[in-house]
Design a protein around this motif. Structure first.
Motif, PDB file in Angstrom:
ATOM      1  N   ALA A  63     -11.825 -10.300  10.402  1.00 38.99           N
ATOM      2  CA  ALA A  63     -12.888 -10.147   9.359  1.00 38.99           C
ATOM      3  C   ALA A  63     -13.802  -8.893   9.873  1.00 38.99           C
ATOM      4  O   ALA A  63     -14.002  -8.992  11.223  1.00 38.99           O
ATOM      5  CB  ALA A  63     -13.609 -11.313   9.145  1.00 38.99           C
ATOM      6  N   LEU A  64     -14.021  -8.004   8.936  1.00 39.52           N
ATOM      7  CA  LEU A  64     -15.170  -7.205   9.328  1.00 39.52           C
ATOM      8  C   LEU A  64     -16.583  -7.440   8.917  1.00 39.52           C
ATOM      9  O   LEU A  64     -17.384  -6.857   9.257  1.00 39.52           O
ATOM     10  CB  LEU A  64     -14.514  -5.697   8.793  1.00 39.52           C
ATOM     11  N   THR A  65     -16.862  -8.361   7.956  1.00 40.46           N
ATOM     12  CA  THR A  65     -17.985  -8.860   7.601  1.00 40.46           C
ATOM     13  C   THR A  65     -18.239 -10.280   7.570  1.00 40.46           C
ATOM     14  O   THR A  65     -17.312 -11.088   7.887  1.00 40.46           O
ATOM     15  CB  THR A  65     -18.064  -8.240   5.923  1.00 40.46           C
ATOM     16  N   GLY A  66     -19.401 -10.354   7.562  1.00 39.61           N
ATOM     17  CA  GLY A  66     -19.889 -12.026   7.758  1.00 39.61           C
ATOM     18  C   GLY A  66     -20.181 -12.571   6.461  1.00 39.61           C
ATOM     19  O   GLY A  66     -19.819 -11.913   5.339  1.00 39.61           O
ATOM     20  N   SER A  67     -20.967 -13.503   6.306  1.00 39.86           N
ATOM     21  CA  SER A  67     -21.566 -14.177   5.170  1.00 39.86           C
ATOM     22  C   SER A  67     -22.600 -13.460   4.665  1.00 39.86           C
ATOM     23  O   SER A  67     -23.565 -13.093   5.373  1.00 39.86           O
ATOM     24  CB  SER A  67     -21.571 -15.744   5.413  1.00 39.86           C
TER      25      SER A  67
ATOM     26  N   PHE B 142     -21.769  -5.447   6.915  1.00 34.79           N
ATOM     27  CA  PHE B 142     -21.797  -4.876   5.467  1.00 34.79           C
ATOM     28  C   PHE B 142     -22.730  -3.613   5.507  1.00 34.79           C
ATOM     29  O   PHE B 142     -23.818  -3.942   5.931  1.00 34.79           O
ATOM     30  CB  PHE B 142     -21.677  -5.625   4.267  1.00 34.79           C
ATOM     31  N   ASN B 143     -22.578  -2.349   4.757  1.00 32.64           N
ATOM     32  CA  ASN B 143     -23.374  -1.273   4.689  1.00 32.64           C
ATOM     33  C   ASN B 143     -23.954  -1.207   3.418  1.00 32.64           C
ATOM     34  O   ASN B 143     -23.147  -0.728   2.501  1.00 32.64           O
ATOM     35  CB  ASN B 143     -22.830   0.061   5.270  1.00 32.64           C
ATOM     36  N   PHE B 144     -25.246  -1.731   3.366  1.00 36.68           N
ATOM     37  CA  PHE B 144     -25.968  -1.676   1.958  1.00 36.68           C
ATOM     38  C   PHE B 144     -26.422  -0.288   1.652  1.00 36.68           C
ATOM     39  O   PHE B 144     -26.686  -0.187   0.453  1.00 36.68           O
ATOM     40  CB  PHE B 144     -27.075  -2.541   1.881  1.00 36.68           C
ATOM     41  N   ALA B 145     -26.212   0.663   2.567  1.00 36.69           N
ATOM     42  CA  ALA B 145     -26.559   2.166   2.168  1.00 36.69           C
ATOM     43  C   ALA B 145     -25.172   2.601   1.523  1.00 36.69           C
ATOM     44  O   ALA B 145     -25.375   3.421   0.358  1.00 36.69           O
ATOM     45  CB  ALA B 145     -26.905   3.072   3.327  1.00 36.69           C
ATOM     46  N   THR B 146     -24.126   2.336   2.051  1.00 30.69           N
ATOM     47  CA  THR B 146     -22.786   2.908   1.155  1.00 30.69           C
ATOM     48  C   THR B 146     -22.256   1.950   0.456  1.00 30.69           C
ATOM     49  O   THR B 146     -21.315   2.316  -0.312  1.00 30.69           O
ATOM     50  CB  THR B 146     -21.652   3.181   2.469  1.00 30.69           C
TER      51      THR B 146
ATOM     52  N   ASN C 202     -23.379  -2.760  12.847  1.00 28.41           N
ATOM     53  CA  ASN C 202     -24.412  -3.362  12.702  1.00 28.41           C
ATOM     54  C   ASN C 202     -25.336  -2.458  12.015  1.00 28.41           C
ATOM     55  O   ASN C 202     -26.583  -2.704  11.651  1.00 28.41           O
ATOM     56  CB  ASN C 202     -25.387  -3.828  14.111  1.00 28.41           C
ATOM     57  N   ALA C 203     -24.754  -1.553  11.534  1.00 34.82           N
ATOM     58  CA  ALA C 203     -25.691  -0.272  10.631  1.00 34.82           C
ATOM     59  C   ALA C 203     -26.077  -0.833   9.092  1.00 34.82           C
ATOM     60  O   ALA C 203     -24.965  -1.224   8.490  1.00 34.82           O
ATOM     61  CB  ALA C 203     -24.807   1.004  10.647  1.00 34.82           C
ATOM     62  N   ASN C 204     -27.020  -0.961   8.845  1.00 34.22           N
ATOM     63  CA  ASN C 204     -27.580  -1.043   7.458  1.00 34.22           C
ATOM     64  C   ASN C 204     -27.104  -2.504   6.847  1.00 34.22           C
ATOM     65  O   ASN C 204     -26.815  -2.511   5.923  1.00 34.22           O
ATOM     66  CB  ASN C 204     -27.323   0.088   6.574  1.00 34.22           C
ATOM     67  N   ASN C 205     -27.418  -3.598   7.747  1.00 35.55           N
ATOM     68  CA  ASN C 205     -26.700  -4.638   7.181  1.00 35.55           C
ATOM     69  C   ASN C 205     -27.805  -5.551   6.409  1.00 35.55           C
ATOM     70  O   ASN C 205     -27.460  -6.628   6.023  1.00 35.55           O
ATOM     71  CB  ASN C 205     -26.495  -5.615   8.510  1.00 35.55           C
ATOM     72  N   SER C 206     -28.954  -5.056   6.036  1.00 34.21           N
ATOM     73  CA  SER C 206     -29.891  -5.629   5.464  1.00 34.21           C
ATOM     74  C   SER C 206     -30.631  -4.694   4.437  1.00 34.21           C
ATOM     75  O   SER C 206     -30.943  -3.591   4.580  1.00 34.21           O
ATOM     76  CB  SER C 206     -31.030  -6.192   6.459  1.00 34.21           C
ATOM     77  N   LEU C 207     -31.066  -5.226   3.327  1.00 39.37           N
ATOM     78  CA  LEU C 207     -31.501  -4.436   2.321  1.00 39.37           C
ATOM     79  C   LEU C 207     -32.872  -4.882   1.835  1.00 39.37           C
ATOM     80  O   LEU C 207     -32.816  -6.156   1.406  1.00 39.37           O
ATOM     81  CB  LEU C 207     -30.564  -4.236   1.167  1.00 39.37           C
ATOM     82  N   ASP C 208     -33.832  -4.491   1.625  1.00 35.47           N
ATOM     83  CA  ASP C 208     -35.024  -4.996   1.285  1.00 35.47           C
ATOM     84  C   ASP C 208     -35.620  -4.230  -0.119  1.00 35.47           C
ATOM     85  O   ASP C 208     -35.335  -2.847  -0.106  1.00 35.47           O
ATOM     86  CB  ASP C 208     -36.493  -5.102   1.983  1.00 35.47           C
ATOM     87  N   ALA C 209     -36.032  -4.888  -1.144  1.00 32.26           N
ATOM     88  CA  ALA C 209     -36.730  -4.132  -2.229  1.00 32.26           C
ATOM     89  C   ALA C 209     -37.990  -4.802  -2.853  1.00 32.26           C
ATOM     90  O   ALA C 209     -37.947  -6.261  -2.724  1.00 32.26           O
ATOM     91  CB  ALA C 209     -35.511  -4.076  -3.414  1.00 32.26           C
TER      92      ALA C 209
END
Lengths: 431, 188
Positions: free
Chosen positions: A361-365, A399-403, A413-420
């Motif tokens: 698995a490359l991504t978590g929950s 997971f990269n929320f930028a791409t 660990n790059a861009n694993n979180s997104l805030d809005a």
């Protein structure tokens, strides 16, 4: 003289009866041909409309880069035109049609680069459905929400633009849009719906759709993933087929306190994989409850089971049986012309489910959270002023929320979180 | 796949069982028809309270007006088609005075007049009542009830005084019933 009067009365009466009979057979040019029960004399056709104008102030992670940089402020408008026909046949059968035309065709202009040849003010159809109803209940068919969307309780959307089911989505794009599993998020795919009469406060309903397609067309020119009726494809596809939803609802009041509750089930197959393992079947349980008293509306909903966020089936990865758990709660208070409220939602799901070639698995929950607080002031019937603030957070390891794709193992660990954050204020009108 | 079918049955079984029970009930008895406005409409227009078009829900472009007071009318002020006064107060007054024979009822002016009624236990006295519903709003001062009483003396009915609290008690009963009706309507 008396005989003459009686005679003329009989002749006039016969003429009237004959005339009515002839009209019932379709002689009336304003009435469709057919038996009397299809009389359109009681048909009512109405035109309704909606218009909103908001100022929005938006911050969203990863919106600035080589492709461009976004400001925060914008003005937005949205328009809806509704055409609604309702009637009642001579035998008591109720019938009607609702068509909702709107201009929120955002897909036409969602790219932030390049020029758009089409406009996002282009009109499209939202919902379009017909129904027949009587003592047997109601049979509804067309592009409409499933019975969960129609009968769900504990859905607090009566303040500001609609709480976490409101208009803040229109200010976000791409990965900024969360899947918070609001009860109407399953979509308006073309379906058939049955909803029962109410017995001692209880009513139930069920709906079925062959696929997630809307509208009249097949969805494709040649066989491929765009086709509504796609049943299987190389690699499989995370899309619902044979969607069944069933709901049992209760509504009642005790000592002035209104209570509404539901339990339900939503299940669907996924498009099969012709070259490997197919996605899992989706099986979700649905529950919700709400209370109304003294101007307060308090409620909550819970969705759980085998599936992914956004009412999607889950990829069938080895050893991956993570269930989706979706919580929603909200409260609103109405006093005179004011309504204020707040919503909170949290969805925990398998998320992207990317795996390396060796199956690792490359991504978590994934965890998605939304919070909305706002209010409405009713200036006059049909005119409202709203203001609201919404906070969104999305997280998933790997997971990269930028791409919008899984990271490689080296940059996990790059861009694993997104805030809005979205602030909206403005007016809306309805007629 | 079999595992997931079994899971589906596990989740759906209570819902299906309850629905089948209600279906059986439907076959035996007649339930209440659920109106379209008792289902969620997720359109943006449906979220706005009231209409610029007043009592009407949209503009009638063809056919017969069957709105019944429009979306803003039902529930907003308790108004209904054919009623000039608050519907909850109107129905509550009719319910409360239903033990008296009705003489006349004007739903536009909000006046209910009963006929004389002699209780079987006291055949030598009789009552009649007049109720006035004051407007379209559900307010505690929205209903006024006057009670008249006569006694039988020597074969003729003569006016007699009424205990002052009688009218107030009846008004309070009407308000309580109106509140119940409104709660039931809000909960639907």
């Amino acid at each position: 003289m008396r005989k003459i009067l009686l005679g003329t009365t009989a002749v006039v009466g016969a003429l009237v009866m004959a005339s009515t009979g002839a009209m019932a057979q379709g002689a009336d040019p304003f009435r469709a041909a057919g038996p009397a029960m299809t009389s359109h004399r009681d048909l009512e056709v109405r035109l309704g409309g909606f218009f909103r104008y908001y100022y929005s102030n938006t911050t969203q992670d990863y919106t600035n880069g080589a492709a461009g940089n976004l400001g925060k402020s914008d003005f937005q408008q949205e328009t809806e035109i509704h055409v609604v026909a309702n009637g009642k046949a001579a035998n008591g059968l109720r019938y009607g049609v609702a068509v909702e035309i709107q201009n929120d065709n955002f897909r036409q202009a969602q790219s932030i680069s390049g020029s758009n040849t089409t406009t996002k003010t282009q009109l499209d159809l939202d919902e379009a459905w017909g129904y027949v109803a009587g003592s047997f209940g109601q049979l509804r068919f067309g592009d409409e929400d499933n019975v969960y969307g129609l009968m769900g309780q504990g859905y607090i959307a009566n303040f500001a633009s609609g709480g976490l089911d409101g208009d803040f989505y229109d200010s976000l794009y791409g990965q900024g849009r969360p899947a918070l599993n609001m009860q109407s998020d399953a979509g308006d795919n073309t379906k058939i719906i049955y909803m029962s009469p109410q017995f001692a406060g209880f009513d139930f309903g069920a709906s079925f759709a062959f696929n997630q397609g809307e509208g009249p067309e097949a969805g494709c020119g040649t066989t491929g993933t765009g086709c509504d009726r796609l049943a299987s494809v190389a690699g499989g596809l995370i899309r619902r087929r044979n969607e069944v939803t069933a709901m049992l609802r209760y509504r009642g009041s005790f000592s002035g306190v209104g209570i509404g509750a539901h339990v339900g089930y939503m299940g669907a197959d996924a498009i099969k994989n012709t070259t490997g393992i197919s996605p899992d079947r989706m099986n979700l349980g649905l529950a919700g409850i709400q209370f109304t008293a003294f101007g307060f509306l308090v409620g909550g909903q819970y969705v759980f089971g085998d599936g992914n966020n956004g009412f999607s089936p889950r990829a069938n990865l080895a050893g991956d049986s993570r269930q989706m758990n979706s919580f929603f709660t909200g409260v609103s208070y109405t006093y005179g012309d004011f309504t204020v409220g707040a919503d909170y939602a949290e969805v925990r799901s398998a998320g992207n489910q990317s795996a390396a070639a060796n199956g690792a698995a490359l991504t978590g929950s994934r965890t998605e959270k939304g919070f909305n607080v706002g209010g409405t002031y009713r200036i006059a019937p049909g005119i409202e002023y709203i203001a609201e603030y919404t906070y969104i957070k999305r997280e998933e390891a790997g997971f990269n929320f930028a791409t919008g794709a899984a990271n490689a193992a080296a940059t996990r660990n790059a861009n694993n979180s997104l805030d809005a954050n979205v602030f909206l204020t403005g007016f809306r009108f309805a007629f | 796949m079999l595992k997931h079918r079994a899971r589906a049955m596990q989740i759906a079984r209570p819902v299906i069982a309850s629905s089948l029970m209600l279906l059986a009930l439907a076959a035996c008895s007649k339930g209440r028809i659920v109106e379209n406005d008792e289902y969620l409409n997720d359109s943006r227009r449906a979220r706005v309270m009231g209409r610029l078009s007043g009592e009407q829900d949209g503009l009638l472009i063809m056919g017969t007006d069957r709105s019944g007071g429009g979306a803003g009318g039902r529930g907003a002020a308790g108004g209904e088609a054919g009623l000039g006064v608050n519907a909850y107060l109107w129905r509550a007054t009719l319910d409360t005075l239903s033990f008296l024979p009705l003489s006349s009822a004007d739903p536009f002016g909000g006046v209910i007049i009963t006929d004389w009624y002699a209780p079987p236990a006291t055949p030598n006295e009789r009552f009649r009542a007049t109720a006035y519903i004051m407007g379209r709003q559900l307010r505690s001062d929205g209903v006024r009830i006057s009670v008249f009483r006569q006694e039988l003396h020597g074969g003729t009915w003569q006016d007699a005084p009424v205990v002052q609290a009688t009218s107030t008690d009846l008004e309070n009963q009407v308000l309580t019933r109106a509140r119940e009706l409104r709660s039931q309507s809000a909960a639907r």
